[in-house]
Scaffold this motif. Sequence first.
Motif, PDB file in Angstrom:
ATOM      1  N   ILE A  42      52.947 -60.043  28.160  1.00  4.75           N
ATOM      2  CA  ILE A  42      52.337 -61.407  28.262  1.00  4.75           C
ATOM      3  C   ILE A  42      53.290 -62.221  30.211  1.00  4.75           C
ATOM      4  O   ILE A  42      54.421 -61.763  29.771  1.00  4.75           O
ATOM      5  N   ASN A  43      52.664 -61.788  29.948  1.00 10.02           N
ATOM      6  CA  ASN A  43      53.227 -62.703  31.873  1.00 10.02           C
ATOM      7  C   ASN A  43      53.004 -64.119  32.790  1.00 10.02           C
ATOM      8  O   ASN A  43      51.570 -64.620  32.325  1.00 10.02           O
ATOM      9  N   THR A  44      53.984 -64.246  33.024  1.00 10.85           N
ATOM     10  CA  THR A  44      53.326 -66.028  33.363  1.00 10.85           C
ATOM     11  C   THR A  44      53.279 -66.381  35.124  1.00 10.85           C
ATOM     12  O   THR A  44      53.623 -64.914  35.525  1.00 10.85           O
ATOM     13  N   GLU A  45      52.136 -66.252  35.349  1.00  7.28           N
ATOM     14  CA  GLU A  45      51.917 -66.446  36.867  1.00  7.28           C
ATOM     15  C   GLU A  45      51.658 -67.695  37.417  1.00  7.28           C
ATOM     16  O   GLU A  45      51.486 -68.941  36.568  1.00  7.28           O
ATOM     17  N   SER A  46      52.089 -67.635  38.646  1.00 10.78           N
ATOM     18  CA  SER A  46      51.567 -69.148  39.307  1.00 10.78           C
ATOM     19  C   SER A  46      50.906 -68.602  39.958  1.00 10.78           C
ATOM     20  O   SER A  46      50.677 -68.016  41.068  1.00 10.78           O
ATOM     21  N   ASP A  47      49.830 -69.543  41.043  1.00 11.43           N
ATOM     22  CA  ASP A  47      48.655 -70.399  42.253  1.00 11.43           C
ATOM     23  C   ASP A  47      49.625 -70.839  43.208  1.00 11.43           C
ATOM     24  O   ASP A  47      51.486 -70.841  42.788  1.00 11.43           O
ATOM     25  N   ILE A  48      49.313 -70.692  44.076  1.00  8.15           N
ATOM     26  CA  ILE A  48      50.124 -71.597  45.769  1.00  8.15           C
ATOM     27  C   ILE A  48      50.890 -72.962  45.448  1.00  8.15           C
ATOM     28  O   ILE A  48      51.911 -72.510  45.846  1.00  8.15           O
ATOM     29  N   ASP A  49      50.362 -73.175  44.300  1.00 10.12           N
ATOM     30  CA  ASP A  49      50.907 -75.133  44.189  1.00 10.12           C
ATOM     31  C   ASP A  49      51.796 -75.028  43.354  1.00 10.12           C
ATOM     32  O   ASP A  49      51.883 -75.945  43.275  1.00 10.12           O
ATOM     33  N   GLY A  50      51.774 -73.998  42.767  1.00 11.81           N
ATOM     34  CA  GLY A  50      52.941 -73.426  41.272  1.00 11.81           C
ATOM     35  C   GLY A  50      52.170 -74.171  40.159  1.00 11.81           C
ATOM     36  O   GLY A  50      52.849 -74.685  39.046  1.00 11.81           O
ATOM     37  N   ASN A  51      50.919 -74.496  40.199  1.00  9.94           N
ATOM     38  CA  ASN A  51      50.693 -74.463  38.589  1.00  9.94           C
ATOM     39  C   ASN A  51      50.285 -72.733  38.093  1.00  9.94           C
ATOM     40  O   ASN A  51      50.113 -71.052  38.470  1.00  9.94           O
ATOM     41  N   LEU A  52      51.118 -73.245  36.956  1.00  9.38           N
ATOM     42  CA  LEU A  52      51.206 -71.880  36.280  1.00  9.38           C
ATOM     43  C   LEU A  52      49.672 -71.513  34.956  1.00  9.38           C
ATOM     44  O   LEU A  52      49.162 -72.750  34.699  1.00  9.38           O
ATOM     45  N   SER A  53      50.257 -69.800  34.997  1.00 14.05           N
ATOM     46  CA  SER A  53      48.925 -69.870  33.965  1.00 14.05           C
ATOM     47  C   SER A  53      49.718 -68.210  33.327  1.00 14.05           C
ATOM     48  O   SER A  53      50.516 -68.422  33.470  1.00 14.05           O
ATOM     49  N   TYR A  54      49.060 -68.118  32.504  1.00 20.32           N
ATOM     50  CA  TYR A  54      49.495 -66.570  31.402  1.00 20.32           C
ATOM     51  C   TYR A  54      48.209 -65.535  31.834  1.00 20.32           C
ATOM     52  O   TYR A  54      47.427 -65.649  31.777  1.00 20.32           O
ATOM     53  N   ALA A  55      49.012 -64.102  31.486  1.00 23.09           N
ATOM     54  CA  ALA A  55      47.747 -63.332  31.708  1.00 23.09           C
ATOM     55  C   ALA A  55      48.487 -62.118  30.614  1.00 23.09           C
ATOM     56  O   ALA A  55      49.771 -62.163  30.118  1.00 23.09           O
ATOM     57  N   ILE A  56      47.598 -60.948  29.579  1.00 20.85           N
ATOM     58  CA  ILE A  56      47.860 -60.628  28.405  1.00 20.85           C
ATOM     59  C   ILE A  56      47.828 -58.883  29.334  1.00 20.85           C
ATOM     60  O   ILE A  56      46.398 -58.853  30.186  1.00 20.85           O
ATOM     61  N   ARG A  57      48.929 -58.626  29.686  1.00 18.13           N
ATOM     62  CA  ARG A  57      48.506 -56.872  29.507  1.00 18.13           C
ATOM     63  C   ARG A  57      48.634 -55.763  28.219  1.00 18.13           C
ATOM     64  O   ARG A  57      49.454 -56.043  27.664  1.00 18.13           O
ATOM     65  N   LEU A  58      47.281 -55.145  27.847  1.00 20.48           N
ATOM     66  CA  LEU A  58      47.373 -54.237  26.789  1.00 20.48           C
ATOM     67  C   LEU A  58      47.131 -52.742  27.264  1.00 20.48           C
ATOM     68  O   LEU A  58      45.724 -53.029  27.658  1.00 20.48           O
ATOM     69  N   ARG A  59      47.696 -51.677  27.641  1.00 25.53           N
ATOM     70  CA  ARG A  59      47.826 -50.802  27.755  1.00 25.53           C
ATOM     71  C   ARG A  59      47.007 -51.231  29.957  1.00 25.53           C
ATOM     72  O   ARG A  59      47.496 -51.353  30.382  1.00 25.53           O
TER      73      ARG A  59
END
Length: 95
Positions: A42-59
């Motif tokens: 589970i990764n935290t991601e940010s856009d250039i404005d600092g707004n956070l979102s999350y991504a999930i990677r399985l395999r």
Amino acid sequence: MEFPKTIKSFVLHDMRGKWTYKGKELRSAHYIRVGSRMSLFINTESDIDGNLSYAIRLRDSTITGIATLKEAIHVVETVIDENEDFISQYTMLVE
């Protein structure tokens, strides 16, 4: 909300990064399934404005654009439930 120690059959293995961008913390959690080589991130991601979102990677697959950690955990649980047969078969192949 903190990353949980376990999500279904996956156990927290490692917390990666504690970076900040525009005052917001970026962290990633690496989960493993005990008895297999299957990993989940589970990764935290940010856009250039600092707004956070999350991504999930399985395999080798990724689900992106998740608004909150709580929602990311729910998505992970859904993915595990929907793919339990595959996950179990993969574990048996490795053992």
